[in-house]
Scaffold this active site. Structure first.
Site, PDB file in Angstrom:
ATOM      1  N   ASP A  66       0.864  -1.180   0.000  1.00 14.90           N
ATOM      2  CA  ASP A  66       0.000   0.000   0.000  1.00 14.90           C
ATOM      3  C   ASP A  66       0.903   1.233   0.000  1.00 14.90           C
ATOM      4  OD1 ASP A  66       0.972   0.258   2.545  1.00 14.90           O
ATOM      5  OD2 ASP A  66      -0.938   0.016   3.553  1.00 14.90           O
ATOM      6  N   GLY A  96       0.864   3.862   2.112  1.00 11.92           N
ATOM      7  CA  GLY A  96       1.052   4.538   3.389  1.00 11.92           C
ATOM      8  C   GLY A  96       0.019   5.625   3.628  1.00 11.92           C
ATOM      9  N   GLY A  97      -0.710   5.995   2.576  1.00 17.88           N
ATOM     10  CA  GLY A  97      -1.706   7.071   2.695  1.00 17.88           C
ATOM     11  C   GLY A  97      -2.762   6.763   3.750  1.00 17.88           C
ATOM     12  N   GLY A 102     -11.148   4.064   0.537  1.00 22.19           N
ATOM     13  CA  GLY A 102     -12.029   4.889   1.361  1.00 22.19           C
ATOM     14  C   GLY A 102     -13.375   4.263   1.662  1.00 22.19           C
ATOM     15  N   ASP A 150      -8.122  -7.288   0.461  1.00 21.52           N
ATOM     16  CA  ASP A 150      -7.224  -7.497   1.600  1.00 21.52           C
ATOM     17  C   ASP A 150      -7.982  -7.066   2.837  1.00 21.52           C
ATOM     18  OD1 ASP A 150      -6.794  -4.454   1.087  1.00 21.52           O
ATOM     19  OD2 ASP A 150      -5.877  -4.825   3.035  1.00 21.52           O
ATOM     20  N   CYS A 165     -14.716 -27.236   7.735  1.00 19.07           N
ATOM     21  CA  CYS A 165     -13.375 -26.800   7.330  1.00 19.07           C
ATOM     22  C   CYS A 165     -12.396 -27.973   7.340  1.00 19.07           C
ATOM     23  CB  CYS A 165     -12.895 -25.693   8.259  1.00 19.07           C
ATOM     24  SG  CYS A 165     -11.254 -25.062   7.844  1.00 19.07           S
ATOM     25  N   CYS A 202      -9.026 -27.512   7.197  1.00 23.76           N
ATOM     26  CA  CYS A 202      -7.675 -27.018   7.505  1.00 23.76           C
ATOM     27  C   CYS A 202      -7.027 -27.879   8.594  1.00 23.76           C
ATOM     28  CB  CYS A 202      -7.711 -25.537   7.900  1.00 23.76           C
ATOM     29  SG  CYS A 202      -8.028 -25.201   9.638  1.00 23.76           S
ATOM     30  N   CYS A 214      -8.526 -27.558  12.113  1.00 29.37           N
ATOM     31  CA  CYS A 214      -9.829 -28.204  12.286  1.00 29.37           C
ATOM     32  C   CYS A 214      -9.732 -29.723  12.215  1.00 29.37           C
ATOM     33  CB  CYS A 214     -10.822 -27.664  11.261  1.00 29.37           C
ATOM     34  SG  CYS A 214     -11.272 -25.946  11.600  1.00 29.37           S
ATOM     35  N   HIS A 241      -6.660 -21.023  11.019  1.00 26.61           N
ATOM     36  CA  HIS A 241      -8.003 -21.408  10.570  1.00 26.61           C
ATOM     37  C   HIS A 241      -8.692 -20.257   9.825  1.00 26.61           C
ATOM     38  CE1 HIS A 241     -12.167 -22.430  10.273  1.00 26.61           C
ATOM     39  NE2 HIS A 241     -12.409 -21.274  10.868  1.00 26.61           N
TER      40      HIS A 241
HETATM   41 ZN   LIG Z   1     -10.268 -24.719   9.914  1.00 23.48          ZN
END
Ligand SMILES: [Zn+2]
Length: 388
Positions: A96, A98-99, A232, A282, A320, A322, A325, A351
């Site tokens: 980014d 920095g603004g 913004g 993001d 999930c 992952c 999990c 997670h």
């Molecule tokens: Zn998970």
């Protein structure tokens, strides 16, 4: 011969939603994409091996110009060969300008035509950030994508305030591009000495005033960037206002360039913005909320502090896959959290990032197969049916 620093190819559409590929010198990024935020050169609470693992497979992360400029400082990063080499991340990055961070300092900063003067949050010293300084710092950081230096108006800004801020952002966008082009032409050597160059994205401002937003977009496109961002938003305005801006502006953004919605949002926000034509996101929510004991799940948010999870043998999210999990129960993670163990933050962050990244993967698959409308409806229904 001019070689663009990035290439963007659309592979499928459903309504305004698009899926495609953003091709950078450090790999292909399938879109829509969620980019984990690495504020100070680190995505808090998670190792790069995990971010690269099939569990998460993050193809691009964010770096913050403001934070890295103040500490460790541009000279340190230049001496260490640029941000990728310094932190040990070989995949793509976006920095980014920095603004936004400087704007967030509130009363501690003073905005003039030239740039923004502010006190460092680290040692209180007086600092000055401008389009030219931001472009120089971002060139040294060496991310695949850099952002124009902008000024953000609050969500509830009046038309006059939003107009003034938008005009300043446009003048700063032009100065950003001019400075960036000079730097890319070799006034400063690329930190990595790579053949490919960096891309620069312009930022659309205008608070919640749609006519200002449209004018900001038109005039930013006239300046000409490699991609365009909506800035913004999520700065105090109501959610329906945010969605109205996205719905009006995203489809008007150049169709052949990536569209990036900055700093938004929950998994639901992401899906709603994809439905309106956004490609890149993001947000600090998965990492920050993870550290605060909150898990995002397919059935809504889960607060691990809640006593109902004291003996709960279920994983954070039963849907999930992952590694957290697959292995750990809510009861254990709750115990870690209440004991102040750092592993609680690490597991919740892992997670949450897995959930955000997997959701975007499913979004891409759904658009490709013409099932996005169905996916969006089912995802939203499930989110509101309560925790198991
Ligand atoms: Zn998970």
């Amino acid at each position: 011969m001019y070689e663009p620093p990035i290439d963007f190819q659309i592979a499928g559409r459903e309504g305004e939603a698009r899926t495609g590929a953003l091709i950078t010198r450090r790999g292909v990024i399938e879109t829509p994409v969620f980019m984990p935020v690495g504020t100070a050169g680190t995505v808090k609470g998670i190792r790069f091996e995990e971010l690269e693992s099939p569990d998460l497979d993050a193809r691009i992360i964010l770096g913050n110009t403001y934070h890295l400029w103040l500490r460790p400082g541009i000279e340190t990063i230049r001496a260490c060969g640029g941000l990728h080499k310094f932190i040990g991340w070989d995949r793509a990055m976006l920095t980014d300008s920095g603004g936004f961070q400087v704007w967030s300092l509130g009363a501690l900063r003073k905005i003039t035509e030239e740039g923004t003067e502010f006190r460092s949050h680290i040692d209180g010293s007086l600092c000055f950030l401008s389009p030219e300084v931001s472009m120089e710092v971002q060139t040294v950081l060496g991310a695949e994508i850099a952002m124009a230096f902008d000024e953000c108006a609050p969500g509830e800004a009046t038309r006059d305030e939003a107009r003034r801020s938008m005009e300043l952002t446009l003048r700063w966008a032009k100065r950003s591009k001019d400075a960036f082009e000079k730097l890319q032409r070799g006034v400063l050597p690329l930190p990595l000495g790579e053949g490919g160059k960096q891309a620069l994205f312009g930022i659309v401002q205008g608070a919640s005033h749609l006519d200002l937003r449209r004018e900001s977009l038109e005039r930013t496109v006239e300046i000409g960037f490699d991609g365009y961002a909506i800035g913004g938003l999520s700065v105090g305005e109501e959610k329906h206002v945010m969605m109205e801006v996205i719905e009006d502006i995203a489809p008007r953004m150049p169709a052949d360039k990536p569209r990036y919605l900055m700093g938004v949002g929950t998994p639901e926000d992401l899906i709603e913005a994809v439905a309106r034509g956004v490609d890149m996101f993001d947000c600090v929510l998965p990492t920050r909320n993870g550290r605060n004991g909150q898990a995002f799940t397919s059935r809504g948010k889960l607060n691990i502090k809640n006593a109902r999870h004291a003996l709960d043998q279920k994983p954070l999210d039963e849907s999930c896959q992952c590694s957290v999990c697959r292995r750990h129960t809510r009861a254990f993670i709750r115990h870690l959290y209440l004991s102040g163990e750092m592993l609680a933050s690490i597991l919740l962050t892992h997670h949450n990032l897995a959930f955000f990244l997997d959701t975007m993967k499913r979004v891409r698959q759904a658009i490709r197969s013409g099932q996005f409308a169905k996916f969006r409806r089912e995802f939203t229904e499930q989110l509101h049916c309560g925790l198991g």
